[in-house]
Scaffold this motif. Structure first.
Motif, PDB file in Angstrom:
ATOM      1  N   VAL A 202      45.320   5.128  39.723  1.00  0.00           N
ATOM      2  CA  VAL A 202      45.606   6.538  39.452  1.00  0.00           C
ATOM      3  C   VAL A 202      44.665   7.439  40.244  1.00  0.00           C
ATOM      4  CG1 VAL A 202      45.651   8.314  37.664  1.00  0.00           C
ATOM      5  CG2 VAL A 202      46.570   6.044  37.184  1.00  0.00           C
ATOM      6  N   ALA A 203      43.378   7.079  40.262  1.00  0.00           N
ATOM      7  CA  ALA A 203      42.423   7.863  41.051  1.00  0.00           C
ATOM      8  C   ALA A 203      42.783   7.827  42.530  1.00  0.00           C
ATOM      9  CB  ALA A 203      41.007   7.336  40.835  1.00  0.00           C
ATOM     10  N   ALA A 204      43.225   6.682  43.018  1.00  0.00           N
ATOM     11  CA  ALA A 204      43.630   6.572  44.421  1.00  0.00           C
ATOM     12  C   ALA A 204      44.837   7.448  44.706  1.00  0.00           C
ATOM     13  CB  ALA A 204      43.944   5.115  44.758  1.00  0.00           C
ATOM     14  N   ALA A 205      45.802   7.479  43.790  1.00  0.00           N
ATOM     15  CA  ALA A 205      46.977   8.327  43.981  1.00  0.00           C
ATOM     16  C   ALA A 205      46.581   9.801  44.008  1.00  0.00           C
ATOM     17  CB  ALA A 205      47.993   8.066  42.871  1.00  0.00           C
ATOM     18  N   MET A 206      45.661  10.195  43.125  1.00  0.00           N
ATOM     19  CA  MET A 206      45.245  11.592  43.088  1.00  0.00           C
ATOM     20  C   MET A 206      44.517  11.986  44.364  1.00  0.00           C
ATOM     21  SD  MET A 206      42.495  13.531  40.678  1.00  0.00           S
ATOM     22  CE  MET A 206      41.220  12.803  41.701  1.00  0.00           C
ATOM     23  N   PHE A 207      43.537  11.163  44.787  1.00  0.00           N
ATOM     24  CA  PHE A 207      42.787  11.494  45.992  1.00  0.00           C
ATOM     25  C   PHE A 207      43.673  11.438  47.228  1.00  0.00           C
ATOM     26  CE2 PHE A 207      39.049  10.811  43.364  1.00  0.00           C
ATOM     27  CZ  PHE A 207      38.166  11.741  43.879  1.00  0.00           C
ATOM     28  N   SER A 208      44.622  10.523  47.268  1.00  0.00           N
ATOM     29  CA  SER A 208      45.541  10.456  48.403  1.00  0.00           C
ATOM     30  C   SER A 208      46.394  11.712  48.471  1.00  0.00           C
ATOM     31  CB  SER A 208      46.437   9.221  48.274  1.00  0.00           C
ATOM     32  OG  SER A 208      45.672   8.029  48.289  1.00  0.00           O
ATOM     33  N   PHE A 209      46.872  12.167  47.318  1.00  0.00           N
ATOM     34  CA  PHE A 209      47.672  13.393  47.288  1.00  0.00           C
ATOM     35  C   PHE A 209      46.846  14.591  47.747  1.00  0.00           C
ATOM     36  CE2 PHE A 209      49.156  17.246  45.254  1.00  0.00           C
ATOM     37  CZ  PHE A 209      50.522  17.220  45.486  1.00  0.00           C
ATOM     38  N   ILE A 210      45.618  14.708  47.250  1.00  0.00           N
ATOM     39  CA  ILE A 210      44.775  15.852  47.605  1.00  0.00           C
ATOM     40  C   ILE A 210      44.427  15.823  49.089  1.00  0.00           C
ATOM     41  CG2 ILE A 210      42.518  16.915  47.239  1.00  0.00           C
ATOM     42  CD1 ILE A 210      42.699  16.066  44.329  1.00  0.00           C
ATOM     43  N   GLN A 211      44.075  14.650  49.613  1.00  0.00           N
ATOM     44  CA  GLN A 211      43.732  14.553  51.028  1.00  0.00           C
ATOM     45  C   GLN A 211      44.900  14.964  51.912  1.00  0.00           C
ATOM     46  OE1 GLN A 211      40.859  13.658  52.790  1.00  0.00           O
ATOM     47  NE2 GLN A 211      39.861  13.970  50.820  1.00  0.00           N
ATOM     48  N   SER A 212      46.108  14.587  51.519  1.00  0.00           N
ATOM     49  CA  SER A 212      47.286  14.966  52.304  1.00  0.00           C
ATOM     50  C   SER A 212      47.623  16.440  52.114  1.00  0.00           C
ATOM     51  CB  SER A 212      48.479  14.101  51.888  1.00  0.00           C
ATOM     52  OG  SER A 212      49.660  14.522  52.526  1.00  0.00           O
ATOM     53  N   PHE A 213      47.534  16.917  50.889  1.00  0.00           N
ATOM     54  CA  PHE A 213      47.916  18.293  50.573  1.00  0.00           C
ATOM     55  C   PHE A 213      47.020  19.303  51.283  1.00  0.00           C
ATOM     56  CE2 PHE A 213      47.866  22.052  47.768  1.00  0.00           C
ATOM     57  CZ  PHE A 213      49.215  22.341  47.759  1.00  0.00           C
ATOM     58  N   GLU A 214      45.743  19.000  51.439  1.00  0.00           N
ATOM     59  CA  GLU A 214      44.796  19.932  52.033  1.00  0.00           C
ATOM     60  C   GLU A 214      44.499  19.648  53.503  1.00  0.00           C
ATOM     61  OE1 GLU A 214      42.182  21.290  48.173  1.00  0.00           O
ATOM     62  OE2 GLU A 214      41.313  19.845  49.555  1.00  0.00           O
ATOM     63  N   ASN A 215      45.148  18.656  54.076  1.00  0.00           N
ATOM     64  CA  ASN A 215      44.808  18.275  55.444  1.00  0.00           C
ATOM     65  C   ASN A 215      45.275  19.319  56.453  1.00  0.00           C
ATOM     66  OD1 ASN A 215      45.762  16.715  58.123  1.00  0.00           O
ATOM     67  ND2 ASN A 215      43.956  15.740  57.254  1.00  0.00           N
ATOM     68  N   LEU A 216      44.401  19.637  57.387  1.00  0.00           N
ATOM     69  CA  LEU A 216      44.722  20.606  58.442  1.00  0.00           C
ATOM     70  C   LEU A 216      44.607  19.991  59.820  1.00  0.00           C
ATOM     71  CD1 LEU A 216      45.268  23.447  59.595  1.00  0.00           C
ATOM     72  CD2 LEU A 216      42.809  23.900  59.377  1.00  0.00           C
ATOM     73  N   ASP A 217      43.453  19.340  60.107  1.00  0.00           N
ATOM     74  CA  ASP A 217      43.188  18.901  61.474  1.00  0.00           C
ATOM     75  C   ASP A 217      44.181  17.854  61.955  1.00  0.00           C
ATOM     76  OD1 ASP A 217      42.258  17.158  59.614  1.00  0.00           O
ATOM     77  OD2 ASP A 217      40.180  17.119  60.301  1.00  0.00           O
ATOM     78  N   LEU A 218      44.676  16.997  61.053  1.00  0.00           N
ATOM     79  CA  LEU A 218      45.682  16.018  61.456  1.00  0.00           C
ATOM     80  C   LEU A 218      47.071  16.647  61.527  1.00  0.00           C
ATOM     81  CD1 LEU A 218      46.153  12.947  62.038  1.00  0.00           C
ATOM     82  CD2 LEU A 218      46.660  12.704  59.603  1.00  0.00           C
ATOM     83  N   SER A 219      47.357  17.540  60.596  1.00  0.00           N
ATOM     84  CA  SER A 219      48.710  18.096  60.494  1.00  0.00           C
ATOM     85  C   SER A 219      49.024  19.065  61.624  1.00  0.00           C
ATOM     86  CB  SER A 219      48.878  18.817  59.151  1.00  0.00           C
ATOM     87  OG  SER A 219      48.675  17.933  58.075  1.00  0.00           O
ATOM     88  N   MET A 220      48.032  19.847  62.049  1.00  0.00           N
ATOM     89  CA  MET A 220      48.337  20.904  63.011  1.00  0.00           C
ATOM     90  C   MET A 220      48.780  20.364  64.359  1.00  0.00           C
ATOM     91  SD  MET A 220      44.539  22.317  63.975  1.00  0.00           S
ATOM     92  CE  MET A 220      43.283  21.260  64.732  1.00  0.00           C
ATOM     93  N   LEU A 221      48.518  19.085  64.633  1.00  0.00           N
ATOM     94  CA  LEU A 221      48.945  18.492  65.887  1.00  0.00           C
ATOM     95  C   LEU A 221      50.307  17.807  65.778  1.00  0.00           C
ATOM     96  CD1 LEU A 221      45.524  16.909  66.904  1.00  0.00           C
ATOM     97  CD2 LEU A 221      46.592  18.919  67.913  1.00  0.00           C
ATOM     98  N   LEU A 222      50.828  17.682  64.549  1.00  0.00           N
ATOM     99  CA  LEU A 222      52.044  16.897  64.362  1.00  0.00           C
ATOM    100  C   LEU A 222      53.185  17.670  63.721  1.00  0.00           C
ATOM    101  CD1 LEU A 222      50.377  13.609  63.042  1.00  0.00           C
ATOM    102  CD2 LEU A 222      51.082  14.118  65.371  1.00  0.00           C
ATOM    103  N   VAL A 223      52.941  18.910  63.289  1.00  0.00           N
ATOM    104  CA  VAL A 223      54.011  19.675  62.652  1.00  0.00           C
ATOM    105  C   VAL A 223      54.948  20.242  63.708  1.00  0.00           C
ATOM    106  CG1 VAL A 223      52.629  20.271  60.641  1.00  0.00           C
ATOM    107  CG2 VAL A 223      52.597  21.766  62.645  1.00  0.00           C
ATOM    108  N   GLY A 224      56.129  20.645  63.247  1.00  0.00           N
ATOM    109  CA  GLY A 224      57.104  21.247  64.141  1.00  0.00           C
ATOM    110  C   GLY A 224      57.642  22.534  63.556  1.00  0.00           C
TER     111      GLY A 224
END
Length: 274
Positions: A202-224
Motif C-alpha cells: 500500500v505504501a508503495a502504491a501511494m508513493f508511486s502515485f505521488i511520484q508520478s502525479f507530481e513529476n515534471l522533469d520526466l514528463s515535460m520531455l514526453l508529453v504531447g
C-alpha cells in the motif's frame, strides 16, 4: 514537607529539539508560503497583503489547461501505479525469498532509476522512443501510452524499495506453519504472506502515485499536445503570467497529496514501512 524533584532538560536535549524544530521550519516554510500566497488579493505579491481573496482559485478553475492536466496526471499516475506496483512486488519477492545468483545485481539494477536525474532519464527515454518509432512505425512519444510507460519506471524502484523493506521484517514462522499443515505455496502466499506484506504494498502504491502525479522533469520531455500533465501545465502558465494562480493550483495539489497520505496512514501505518 515533601519536594518533587523534576529532571531538568540537558543542554544537549534542548539543542536537539531546537535543531529538529528548525528542520521542520525549513521543510514546511515554503509550503506554508505557497498556501498563504494563494489567498492574496493583489497580483504582485507584497507583505503584508492589502486584502485576501479566493479570486485566484476561480481563475485557476476557469483555465481548461489546468483541469485537463489534472485529469491526465490522475490517469497516468493511476495506470503507472497499477502496472508498476505488481511488477515491483514480484521483483521484491524474488530478491528477498529467491535463491539464485545475481540477486544483489538485480536489486541494484531495479533501484538504479532512483539515482538517475529525471532530466537525464527523460532525455534517454525520448531518444529511445524516437528509435522505437522508426523501428515499429507507430507513434510512441507524445502519447499517453508512452507517458505511462515512462512513469511506470518511477513506480517500480519505489515498490521494490518499500516491499523489500517490508518483507525483510516479516516473521516467516506463520508461513512455515501453514506449509506444514498442508497448504500449497499459492495458498500460503494468498492467506499469509500477502496480508503480512500489505503495508509495504500500500505504501508503495501511494508513493508511486505521488511520484508520478507530481513529476515534471520526466514528463515535460514526453508529453504531447492535449496530453500535458498538471506540473507541465503549471510550467507553461509560468512562461506567460506570474500571479498567485499557480499558488492556488499548487495548494490544491498539496491538499490532494496530503489527503491521500492521511487516508493511507489511516488504514496502513506508514511509519512501520517508511
Amino acid at each position: 514537607m515533601m519536594f518533587r524533584l523534576t529532571e531538568q532538560p540537558s543542554v544537549g536535549r534542548v539543542l536537539m529539539r531546537t535543531l529538529i524544530a528548525l528542520a521542520y521550519l525549513i521543510i514546511f516554510a515554503p509550503v506554508v508560503m505557497i498556501v498563504v500566497t494563494s489567498f492574496f488579493a493583489q497580483e504582485l505579491i507584497s507583505f503584508p497583503p492589502p486584502a485576501l481573496s479566493l479570486a485566484w482559485y476561480a481563475n485557476a478553475w476557469a483555465k481548461p489547461e489546468f483541469l485537463r492536466g489534472l485529469l491526465t496526471s490522475f490517469q497516468v499516475a493511476l495506470l503507472a501505479a497499477a502496472i508498476g506496483v505488481p511488477i515491483g512486488t514480484a521483483a521484491a519477492l524474488a530478491i528477498v525469498r529467491g535463491e539464485f545468483p545475481g540477486r544483489q545485481a538485480l536489486s541494484s539494477f531495479l533501484l538504479a532509476p532512483l539515482a538517475v536525474p529525471g532530466v537525464v532519464a527523460g532525455s534517454g527515454l525520448y531518444m529511445l522512443y524516437v528509435l522505437a518509432e522508426d523501428f515499429f512505425d507507430r507513434d510512441i512519444k507524445a502519447t499517453t501510452e508512452g507517458l505511462v510507460a515512462a512513469h511506470t519506471l518511477l513506480a517500480i524502484p519505489w515498490t521494490v524499495r518499500l516491499v523489500v523493506a517490508s518483507l525483510q521484517g516479516l516473521d516467516r514462522r506463520a508461513e512455515e506453519a501453514a506449509a506444514n499443515l498442508g497448504a500449497n505455496p499459492f495458498t500460503v502466499f494468498r492467506r499469509i504472506t500477502l496480508p503480512m506484506m500489505r503495508p509495504g504494498v500500500v505504501a508503495a502504491a501511494m508513493f508511486s502515485f505521488i511520484q508520478s502525479f507530481e513529476n515534471l522533469d520526466l514528463s515535460m520531455l514526453l508529453v504531447g499536445p492535449g496530453r500535458i500533465t498538471l506540473p507541465v501545465a503549471m510550467l507553461n502558465y509560468l512562461e506567460f503570467r506570474i500571479d498567485p494562480t499557480l499558488a492556488a493550483v499548487a495548494t490544491v495539489q498539496i491538499t490532494l497529496v496530503g489527503l491521500l497520505m492521511v487516508v493511507t496512514d489511516r488504514f496502513v501505518k506508514l511509519s512501520r514501512v517508511v
